[in-house]
Each structure stands twice: as C-alpha cells, then as structure tokens.
Design a protein around this motif. Structure first.
Motif, PDB file in Angstrom:
ATOM      1  N   MET A 124       0.829  -1.204   0.000  1.00  0.00           N
ATOM      2  CA  MET A 124       0.000   0.000   0.000  1.00  0.00           C
ATOM      3  C   MET A 124       0.868   1.262   0.000  1.00  0.00           C
ATOM      4  O   MET A 124       0.565   2.243  -0.686  1.00  0.00           O
ATOM      5  N   TYR A 156       0.973   3.942  -3.192  1.00  0.00           N
ATOM      6  CA  TYR A 156       0.700   5.377  -3.093  1.00  0.00           C
ATOM      7  C   TYR A 156       1.881   6.220  -3.597  1.00  0.00           C
ATOM      8  O   TYR A 156       1.694   7.227  -4.276  1.00  0.00           O
ATOM      9  N   GLU A 205      -1.988  11.198  -1.433  1.00  0.00           N
ATOM     10  CA  GLU A 205      -1.444   9.866  -1.724  1.00  0.00           C
ATOM     11  C   GLU A 205       0.005   9.752  -1.255  1.00  0.00           C
ATOM     12  O   GLU A 205       0.395   8.739  -0.666  1.00  0.00           O
ATOM     13  N   LEU A 215       0.045   9.406   2.541  1.00  0.00           N
ATOM     14  CA  LEU A 215      -0.406   8.075   2.963  1.00  0.00           C
ATOM     15  C   LEU A 215       0.670   7.031   2.680  1.00  0.00           C
ATOM     16  O   LEU A 215       0.886   6.120   3.504  1.00  0.00           O
ATOM     17  N   ALA A 221      -4.213   6.132   8.639  1.00  0.00           N
ATOM     18  CA  ALA A 221      -3.937   6.000   7.206  1.00  0.00           C
ATOM     19  C   ALA A 221      -4.934   5.041   6.548  1.00  0.00           C
ATOM     20  O   ALA A 221      -5.382   5.282   5.416  1.00  0.00           O
ATOM     21  N   LEU A 222      -5.292   3.968   7.244  1.00  0.00           N
ATOM     22  CA  LEU A 222      -6.245   2.996   6.702  1.00  0.00           C
ATOM     23  C   LEU A 222      -7.639   3.601   6.581  1.00  0.00           C
ATOM     24  O   LEU A 222      -8.337   3.401   5.577  1.00  0.00           O
ATOM     25  N   THR A 270      -7.693   6.028   3.767  1.00  0.00           N
ATOM     26  CA  THR A 270      -7.688   5.264   2.512  1.00  0.00           C
ATOM     27  C   THR A 270      -9.090   4.829   2.136  1.00  0.00           C
ATOM     28  O   THR A 270      -9.515   4.971   0.984  1.00  0.00           O
ATOM     29  N   LEU A 276     -10.604   6.558  -1.219  1.00  0.00           N
ATOM     30  CA  LEU A 276     -10.839   5.648  -2.339  1.00  0.00           C
ATOM     31  C   LEU A 276     -12.307   5.270  -2.471  1.00  0.00           C
ATOM     32  O   LEU A 276     -12.778   4.962  -3.564  1.00  0.00           O
ATOM     33  N   ASN A 332      -8.518   0.718  -7.069  1.00  0.00           N
ATOM     34  CA  ASN A 332      -9.263   1.080  -5.871  1.00  0.00           C
ATOM     35  C   ASN A 332      -9.751  -0.151  -5.117  1.00  0.00           C
ATOM     36  O   ASN A 332      -9.702  -0.201  -3.886  1.00  0.00           O
ATOM     37  N   MET A 363      -6.891  -1.834  -3.123  1.00  0.00           N
ATOM     38  CA  MET A 363      -6.498  -1.056  -1.954  1.00  0.00           C
ATOM     39  C   MET A 363      -7.575  -1.066  -0.879  1.00  0.00           C
ATOM     40  O   MET A 363      -7.278  -1.157   0.319  1.00  0.00           O
ATOM     41  N   ILE A 364      -8.828  -0.983  -1.278  1.00  0.00           N
ATOM     42  CA  ILE A 364      -9.921  -0.999  -0.305  1.00  0.00           C
ATOM     43  C   ILE A 364      -9.985  -2.333   0.418  1.00  0.00           C
ATOM     44  O   ILE A 364     -10.158  -2.390   1.644  1.00  0.00           O
ATOM     45  N   ALA A 423      -7.169  -2.495   2.913  1.00  0.00           N
ATOM     46  CA  ALA A 423      -7.426  -1.600   4.044  1.00  0.00           C
ATOM     47  C   ALA A 423      -8.431  -2.223   5.002  1.00  0.00           C
ATOM     48  O   ALA A 423      -8.261  -2.147   6.233  1.00  0.00           O
TER      49      ALA A 423
END
Length: 245
Positions: free
Chosen positions: A123, A127, A166, A169, A182-183, A186, A190, A228, A231-232, A235
C-alpha cells in the motif's frame, strides 16, 4: 481540403472540446473533428493553414503536428483500429506496475514471511508510485480527475491536493506511522472515488484514466476500479486485524 494532425496533451473530453473549439475559431477552418483515443484532429479547411498557426491557436498544454493528407475513409479506418485494441493490452502498464509492487513487497517481507508487513509495504509503495505519476502533470491531472471523482467535481482544489494526500499516505504506511488513521483515510478517499468510477462504468462513460496521471493512456474507469478495489480490500483486512487484536 482535409488534413489529419497528431495532437498530444489531450487527457479527457474537456481537452477534446477545447481543441475543437480553439481550432474552429480560425478563419480558414470549416470543421474540426477530434479523436481522443487516436490523439488526432481532422480539419477541413478553405485554404491551407500552417502548423504554427494551428499551434498558436491552442493552449500550451497541447502540441499539434502534421500527418500525411488523408480522407474520410482513412480516418474511419484509424478509428476502427483504435477501437479494436484490446482493453487488456491497454491495461498492461497498470498490471506491470502492480507486478513490480507485489515483487518488491514480497522481497521486503519474505524472511520471515509477514503478511501484514507485505500489505503495508504494498500500500505504501502503491501510493508513492501512483502519486509520482500524478505529480508529473499536476496541471493536467485535476482536470481528468474531476471528470469522475464526486468530491473533485464539487471542490476543484481537491484534485490539486489529491496527489499529495497519496504521497503522505504512502509515507505513513512505509514508516508504520499512525497506520489506523492512514487505513481509515484510505477507505474514505478511495471510497469516494470508487462511487464516481462505478457511476461512470454503469453509464459507459469513456474517460482517460487519471490514476497514473496523464503520462500513460489507460481506460479510466476499469483501471481505476481495479486499483481502488485492491487497496480498499487490503485496508479492510488490515483494519479487521487491528480490531481483532
């Protein structure tokens, strides 16, 4: 008289409209048709116009250069060839970057193997790399970004700030600093973008990807949806592990 020109610097439908309008304002120009995917402009003229005159009519963002004279049939063929280009091939740069990020994250955490460390490094690197591409064209990125991000549409300044969000992060993940915050950021950032991307997908809107800035030409909606989603999911998994412990 009809000529076809290469036009670089176009990133979205707004750019297309801007080029068409600027060139149409020239006295000798009867009609302008811009192909955003092929990065070309087909211009019907009453008399020949020098490339320099065409360039002077455009914003500094766009660069126009001459192609061989063509006709309607050649133009249609070019558009057809572009349409046939597979989406998988268009997305290849994105997958290549993902591959490098995955390999780098594995190498950083394989001895001993650390799943949490792998996801955090992935992650963070994600970023950092993606913010780099956006910062390459900080003027062009916000224009493309607001085409689909709901918040950027309402607050244009958000598009200018987003690459720096970004970058911040990415540093937080790599430095293991305030990971929970940060999570959460995110998921919010996102999540907002994904809402806009999903709407664009359902409406079948074709907009160039802003995830890698304007340096690489990708189909915006699907490329952004892929990045996205990855990353989601990461997270959510990281937050779930944090809450569980």
């Amino acid at each position: 008289m009809k000529h076809v020109y290469n036009v670089s610097g176009m990133t979205c439908n707004n750019c297309k409209a801007s080029v068409e309008e600027s060139l149409s304002n020239l006295e000798q120009v009867k009609e302008v048709s811009v192909n955003l995917k092929a990065k070309t402009a087909t211009i019907k003229m009453t008399s020949h116009v020098e490339v320099k005159t065409l360039q002077d009519a455009l914003s500094d963002k766009f660069k126009i250069s001459e192609q061989e004279e063509t006709n309607v049939f050649n133009s249609d063929t070019n558009e057809s060839d572009v349409e046939k280009k597979s989406e998988l091939k268009q997305l290849f740069p994105l997958f290549l970057i993902f591959g490098y990020l995955i390999i780098a994250s594995i190498l950083l955490n394989y001895k001993p193997w650390d799943v949490s460390g792998f996801m955090l490094d992935f992650m963070g690197l994600f970023y950092i790399v993606f913010s780099f591409f956006k910062l390459l064209d900080l003027k062009g990125f916000p224009e493309s970004f607001r085409m689909y991000d709901p918040l950027a549409k309402v607050l244009p300044i958000y598009g200018w700030v987003y690459p720096f969000i970004e970058l911040t992060l990415g540093l937080m993940f790599l430095m293991r600093f305030q990971i929970d915050i940060a999570l959460i950021v995110t998921l919010i950032v996102l999540g907002i973008t994904t809402v806009g991307v999903t709407k664009a997908l359902f409406s079948k809107t074709t907009i160039q990807c802003a995830c890698l800035g304007t340096a690489l030409k990708l189909p915006m909606t699907k490329a952004t949806f892929i990045e996205n989603s990855v990353m989601i999911i990461m997270a959510i998994l990281m937050l779930s592990n944090t809450l569980a412990s």
